[in-house]
Design a protein around this motif. Structure first.
Motif, PDB file in Angstrom:
ATOM      1  N   ASP A 200      29.618  40.913  43.220  1.00  0.00           N
ATOM      2  CA  ASP A 200      30.068  41.534  44.481  1.00  0.00           C
ATOM      3  C   ASP A 200      30.007  40.525  45.630  1.00  0.00           C
ATOM      4  O   ASP A 200      30.911  40.488  46.478  1.00  0.00           O
ATOM      5  N   GLU A 201      28.953  39.726  45.649  1.00  0.00           N
ATOM      6  CA  GLU A 201      28.826  38.686  46.684  1.00  0.00           C
ATOM      7  C   GLU A 201      29.969  37.665  46.544  1.00  0.00           C
ATOM      8  O   GLU A 201      30.536  37.212  47.546  1.00  0.00           O
ATOM      9  N   ALA A 202      30.286  37.307  45.309  1.00  0.00           N
ATOM     10  CA  ALA A 202      31.379  36.355  45.062  1.00  0.00           C
ATOM     11  C   ALA A 202      32.709  36.968  45.517  1.00  0.00           C
ATOM     12  O   ALA A 202      33.558  36.279  46.096  1.00  0.00           O
ATOM     13  N   THR A 203      32.874  38.254  45.275  1.00  0.00           N
ATOM     14  CA  THR A 203      34.110  38.946  45.670  1.00  0.00           C
ATOM     15  C   THR A 203      34.259  38.950  47.188  1.00  0.00           C
ATOM     16  O   THR A 203      35.335  38.666  47.724  1.00  0.00           O
ATOM     17  N   LYS A 204      33.163  39.247  47.889  1.00  0.00           N
ATOM     18  CA  LYS A 204      33.185  39.221  49.357  1.00  0.00           C
ATOM     19  C   LYS A 204      33.510  37.816  49.861  1.00  0.00           C
ATOM     20  O   LYS A 204      34.318  37.636  50.774  1.00  0.00           O
ATOM     21  N   ALA A 205      32.868  36.819  49.261  1.00  0.00           N
ATOM     22  CA  ALA A 205      33.096  35.425  49.669  1.00  0.00           C
ATOM     23  C   ALA A 205      34.555  35.044  49.443  1.00  0.00           C
ATOM     24  O   ALA A 205      35.168  34.360  50.269  1.00  0.00           O
ATOM     25  N   ALA A 206      35.118  35.489  48.327  1.00  0.00           N
ATOM     26  CA  ALA A 206      36.517  35.164  48.004  1.00  0.00           C
ATOM     27  C   ALA A 206      37.450  35.784  49.042  1.00  0.00           C
ATOM     28  O   ALA A 206      38.381  35.137  49.526  1.00  0.00           O
ATOM     29  N   LYS A 207      37.182  37.033  49.410  1.00  0.00           N
ATOM     30  CA  LYS A 207      38.014  37.722  50.417  1.00  0.00           C
ATOM     31  C   LYS A 207      37.960  36.983  51.744  1.00  0.00           C
ATOM     32  O   LYS A 207      38.991  36.788  52.397  1.00  0.00           O
ATOM     33  N   GLU A 208      36.744  36.578  52.135  1.00  0.00           N
ATOM     34  CA  GLU A 208      36.550  35.883  53.409  1.00  0.00           C
ATOM     35  C   GLU A 208      37.281  34.553  53.487  1.00  0.00           C
ATOM     36  O   GLU A 208      37.625  34.097  54.569  1.00  0.00           O
ATOM     37  N   SER A 209      37.429  33.899  52.345  1.00  0.00           N
ATOM     38  CA  SER A 209      37.936  32.527  52.390  1.00  0.00           C
ATOM     39  C   SER A 209      39.270  32.375  51.655  1.00  0.00           C
ATOM     40  O   SER A 209      39.692  31.258  51.383  1.00  0.00           O
ATOM     41  N   GLY A 210      39.910  33.495  51.355  1.00  0.00           N
ATOM     42  CA  GLY A 210      41.263  33.447  50.794  1.00  0.00           C
ATOM     43  C   GLY A 210      41.356  32.937  49.369  1.00  0.00           C
ATOM     44  O   GLY A 210      42.329  32.292  48.996  1.00  0.00           O
ATOM     45  N   LEU A 211      40.325  33.206  48.562  1.00  0.00           N
ATOM     46  CA  LEU A 211      40.367  32.790  47.159  1.00  0.00           C
ATOM     47  C   LEU A 211      40.797  33.966  46.288  1.00  0.00           C
ATOM     48  O   LEU A 211      40.566  35.116  46.639  1.00  0.00           O
ATOM     49  N   GLU A 212      41.389  33.651  45.135  1.00  0.00           N
ATOM     50  CA  GLU A 212      41.604  34.698  44.132  1.00  0.00           C
ATOM     51  C   GLU A 212      40.300  34.867  43.361  1.00  0.00           C
ATOM     52  O   GLU A 212      39.569  33.898  43.142  1.00  0.00           O
ATOM     53  N   ILE A 213      40.026  36.084  42.937  1.00  0.00           N
ATOM     54  CA  ILE A 213      38.827  36.282  42.114  1.00  0.00           C
ATOM     55  C   ILE A 213      39.096  37.309  41.025  1.00  0.00           C
ATOM     56  O   ILE A 213      39.833  38.274  41.235  1.00  0.00           O
ATOM     57  N   GLU A 214      38.514  37.043  39.871  1.00  0.00           N
ATOM     58  CA  GLU A 214      38.508  38.006  38.779  1.00  0.00           C
ATOM     59  C   GLU A 214      37.075  38.088  38.280  1.00  0.00           C
ATOM     60  O   GLU A 214      36.402  37.052  38.179  1.00  0.00           O
ATOM     61  N   VAL A 215      36.624  39.298  37.964  1.00  0.00           N
ATOM     62  CA  VAL A 215      35.290  39.452  37.385  1.00  0.00           C
ATOM     63  C   VAL A 215      35.449  40.132  36.036  1.00  0.00           C
ATOM     64  O   VAL A 215      35.897  41.281  35.956  1.00  0.00           O
ATOM     65  N   PHE A 216      35.129  39.402  34.968  1.00  0.00           N
ATOM     66  CA  PHE A 216      35.240  39.974  33.617  1.00  0.00           C
ATOM     67  C   PHE A 216      34.001  40.813  33.329  1.00  0.00           C
ATOM     68  O   PHE A 216      32.874  40.360  33.559  1.00  0.00           O
ATOM     69  N   ASP A 217      34.220  42.009  32.799  1.00  0.00           N
ATOM     70  CA  ASP A 217      33.091  42.795  32.310  1.00  0.00           C
ATOM     71  C   ASP A 217      32.842  42.429  30.841  1.00  0.00           C
ATOM     72  O   ASP A 217      33.508  41.551  30.287  1.00  0.00           O
ATOM     73  N   GLU A 218      31.891  43.128  30.238  1.00  0.00           N
ATOM     74  CA  GLU A 218      31.504  42.789  28.871  1.00  0.00           C
ATOM     75  C   GLU A 218      32.690  42.870  27.909  1.00  0.00           C
ATOM     76  O   GLU A 218      32.892  41.979  27.069  1.00  0.00           O
ATOM     77  N   ALA A 219      33.499  43.945  28.046  1.00  0.00           N
ATOM     78  CA  ALA A 219      34.622  44.144  27.117  1.00  0.00           C
ATOM     79  C   ALA A 219      35.623  42.995  27.229  1.00  0.00           C
ATOM     80  O   ALA A 219      36.098  42.462  26.219  1.00  0.00           O
ATOM     81  N   ARG A 220      35.922  42.596  28.458  1.00  0.00           N
ATOM     82  CA  ARG A 220      36.871  41.498  28.662  1.00  0.00           C
ATOM     83  C   ARG A 220      36.308  40.179  28.110  1.00  0.00           C
ATOM     84  O   ARG A 220      37.023  39.396  27.463  1.00  0.00           O
ATOM     85  N   ALA A 221      35.013  39.963  28.339  1.00  0.00           N
ATOM     86  CA  ALA A 221      34.376  38.743  27.819  1.00  0.00           C
ATOM     87  C   ALA A 221      34.423  38.745  26.290  1.00  0.00           C
ATOM     88  O   ALA A 221      34.652  37.707  25.659  1.00  0.00           O
ATOM     89  N   ARG A 222      34.257  39.921  25.696  1.00  0.00           N
ATOM     90  CA  ARG A 222      34.322  40.014  24.232  1.00  0.00           C
ATOM     91  C   ARG A 222      35.731  39.689  23.744  1.00  0.00           C
ATOM     92  O   ARG A 222      35.916  38.963  22.765  1.00  0.00           O
ATOM     93  N   ASN A 223      36.737  40.213  24.441  1.00  0.00           N
ATOM     94  CA  ASN A 223      38.128  39.899  24.093  1.00  0.00           C
ATOM     95  C   ASN A 223      38.417  38.406  24.169  1.00  0.00           C
ATOM     96  O   ASN A 223      39.239  37.892  23.415  1.00  0.00           O
ATOM     97  N   GLU A 224      37.765  37.741  25.111  1.00  0.00           N
ATOM     98  CA  GLU A 224      37.953  36.299  25.243  1.00  0.00           C
ATOM     99  C   GLU A 224      37.201  35.529  24.158  1.00  0.00           C
ATOM    100  O   GLU A 224      37.356  34.325  24.035  1.00  0.00           O
ATOM    101  N   GLY A 225      36.329  36.232  23.431  1.00  0.00           N
ATOM    102  CA  GLY A 225      35.562  35.573  22.369  1.00  0.00           C
ATOM    103  C   GLY A 225      34.292  34.899  22.841  1.00  0.00           C
ATOM    104  O   GLY A 225      33.786  33.983  22.190  1.00  0.00           O
ATOM    105  N   MET A 226      33.755  35.398  23.954  1.00  0.00           N
ATOM    106  CA  MET A 226      32.564  34.760  24.532  1.00  0.00           C
ATOM    107  C   MET A 226      31.277  35.270  23.878  1.00  0.00           C
ATOM    108  O   MET A 226      30.374  35.806  24.538  1.00  0.00           O
ATOM    109  N   GLY A 227      31.175  35.067  22.567  1.00  0.00           N
ATOM    110  CA  GLY A 227      30.030  35.598  21.821  1.00  0.00           C
ATOM    111  C   GLY A 227      28.718  34.932  22.172  1.00  0.00           C
ATOM    112  O   GLY A 227      27.647  35.542  22.047  1.00  0.00           O
ATOM    113  N   SER A 228      28.778  33.713  22.604  1.00  0.00           N
ATOM    114  CA  SER A 228      27.553  32.987  22.940  1.00  0.00           C
ATOM    115  C   SER A 228      26.986  33.529  24.256  1.00  0.00           C
ATOM    116  O   SER A 228      25.798  33.860  24.351  1.00  0.00           O
ATOM    117  N   PHE A 229      27.845  33.663  25.258  1.00  0.00           N
ATOM    118  CA  PHE A 229      27.459  34.276  26.549  1.00  0.00           C
ATOM    119  C   PHE A 229      26.897  35.686  26.330  1.00  0.00           C
ATOM    120  O   PHE A 229      25.806  36.021  26.821  1.00  0.00           O
TER     121      PHE A 229
END
Ligand code: BES
Ligand code: MN
Ligand code: ZN
Length: 507
Positions: A200-229
């Motif tokens: 949430d802090e990263a999202t606020k910071a991104a809004k303030e400074s004009g960055l794009e942001i995506e936050v992956f939840d567990e399901a999305r991380a699993r789809n990406e194959g991030m088994g180690s994380f």
């Protein structure tokens, strides 16, 4: 805190306290000389009496009742021939910390003559140092007496170029605020800085400074194959978050720098539980991630001509019924299998997938930063961050810039021997390589997930937070590596502010 530029002669300034620099073993010069004349030699007296010598961050406080400035704080800058611009941050930080404890709200800081050859750099360091000097950790305390009272800082730039000073003031303000942002994220305890709150802090910071942001939840991380994380996250009741922040300052370019930060919001060690002594410090185990989020915020505001992505795998490392057990084998995004020998070597497990993801995004350079190993503290203490690379030119360019920011980095070797130590009998890799060279076996592990991309690893375990304070810096989180990351990004973008070795030279 507001930092601004003025061109008034120091001895005429109306302010709560006037800050002037002195060098050790030298004649009074510049602003100190002018103010000394207005005070009938009071500063010269301070020095000749031996009350202060002028060492870096040494101070003497002089009351000046009948002057437009009501007080003078004389601050040492050390020996004139050893002066480096980053010392101006310490000079300003020392002044803000000293005066902010004495109920002063408005101060004016004079630039030494030596600094004026690069007015942008000088103003930037003063602004950054003033802001970082005001950082305090009273978030959970009601005691107004403990708070730094300085609200307005005026940098007295004299006859130095006004535009250059303004540019430096703006840049230093952005950087100082980013440093304090990283420190606030880091110092906030784990119950108030969960992976969700960090995202949430990263999202606020991104809004303030004009960055794009995506936050992956567990399901999305699993789809990406991030088994180690995810193997690190599975023991925790807090959901993991994988934070992706993007800044596109050079849309026509294929070059992409990835900044990757370890975001363990609390490290208990997992099933390989840590001993209780100083375990509370493991709230700081997301300092690398905080550094990346804060650096991205600064980059979004500074708008250099470069593309940067910030990646922060965020999770707790907890023991629990679902936690990874020693001996478990997990699979990272690049298909490599890892035997988890020690669940306390979790930082490398989450970084492995983040480095793979950086490659998936097409990163052409990568820098990761992490409170990764206690061994880095054994090797270098709290004096420098361990630095490891697979690309000598890349690291030399980084080290040259980083050195001039005042943060310290020390390169260590990455011999093949360390890679051998990470081979598992049953999986492709294991996550620990024994007691010897712990920082470097950890680095060798990370290298397996970097592929051929030029990469720098910064182990900030000894530098991200400190037990002791300095005249210019409160104890606790330091904001390392925000200054080095931002300054290096500016250099890479072709718009350096901090120049190699403090000199105005090509990097
Ligand atoms: N977060 C710690 C490293 C750390 C230790 C940071 C002290 C700051 C201060 C990391 O996750 C860790 O526990 N590393 C282990 C690795 C070991 C099990 C191979 C360590 O350094 O002991
Ligand atoms: Mn650990
Ligand atoms: Zn850790």
């Amino acid at each position: 805190m507001q930092v601004r530029i003025a061109h008034d002669a120091p001895a005429t300034v109306r302010t709560g306290a006037l800050v002037v620099p002195v060098f050790s073993g030298a004649e009074l010069s510049g602003p100190a000389k002018a103010v000394d004349a207005a005070l009938n030699g009071a500063i010269a007296d301070v020095l000749s009496s031996g009350e202060m010598k002028g060492k870096l961050a040494e101070v003497a406080y002089v009351h000046a009742k009948d002057q437009p400035f009501h007080r003078v704080l004389v601050v040492g800058l050390g020996e004139a021939d050893k002066f480096e611009p980053y010392m101006l941050a310490r000079y300003a930080g020392t002044a803000v910390r000293y005066l902010g404890r004495r109920k002063i709200t408005e101060i004016a800081i004079a630039l030494p003559e030596q600094a004026k050859s690069d007015a942008t750099l000088a103003a930037s360091f003063v602004a950054e140092g003033a802001i970082s000097g005001s950082f305090d950790t009273t978030i959970y305390q009601d005691d107004a007496d403990k708070r730094n009272t300085v609200e307005t800082v005026t940098i007295l730039g004299g006859d130095a170029d006004a535009k250059a000073l303004e540019a430096g003031c703006t840049r230093g303000t952005i950087l100082g605020e980013a440093v304090n942002f990283a420190r606030r994220l880091a110092v906030t305890p784990a119950n108030d800085m969960t992976p969700t709150i960090l995202a949430d802090e990263a999202t606020k910071a991104a809004k303030e400074s004009g960055l794009e942001i995506e936050v992956f939840d567990e399901a999305r991380a699993r789809n990406e194959g991030m088994g180690s994380f995810l193997s690190v996250a599975q023991g925790s009741a807090q959901p993991p978050k994988f934070i992706v922040m993007r800044y596109t300052g050079d849309p026509g370019s294929k070059e992409l720098l990835a900044l990757v930060g370890k975001g363990i919001t609390f490290d208990t060690g997992g099933i390989s539980l840590k001993p209780p002594e100083r375990m509370e410090e493991m709230k700081y185990d997301m300092s690398g991630g905080a550094g990346v989020i804060a650096a991205m915020r600064a980059i979004g505001k500074l708008k250099p001509k470069i593309n940067v992505v910030g990646l922060v795998p965020a999770t707790e490392n907890m023991p629990g019924g679902k936690a990874t057990k020693p001996g478990d084998i997990v699979k990272a995004m690049n298909g490599k299998t890892i035997e988890v020998i020690n669940t306390d070597a979790e930082g490398r497990l989450i970084l492995a997938d983040a480095l793979c993801y950086a490659n998936k995004l097409g990163a052409t350079k990568m820098i990761d930063c992490a409170t990764l190993t206690g061994a880095a503290v054994i090797a270098l203490g709290h004096a420098a961050s361990a630095t490891v690379t697979n690309d000598e030119n890349f690291v030399q360019q980084f080290l040259n810039v980083a050195k001039s920011t005042g943060e310290r980095y020390w390169q260590m070797p990455l011999y093949d021997d360390y890679t051998t130590a990470m081979k598992s009998d049953i999986a492709d890799l294991k996550n620990t390589g024994g007691r010897a060279a712990g920082t470097l076996t950890a680095s060798a592990f990370l290298k397996s997930f970097v592929a051929e991309t030029p990469w720098i690893h910064l182990d900030i375990a000894g530098t991200a937070y400190l037990d002791n304070d300095f005249a210019w810096q409160a104890k606790g989180p330091t904001g390392t590596p925000v200054r080095a990351l931002v300054s290096y990004v500016e250099t890479l973008a072709g718009s350096p502010v901090v120049h190699a070795n403090g000199a105005k030279a090509a990097v």
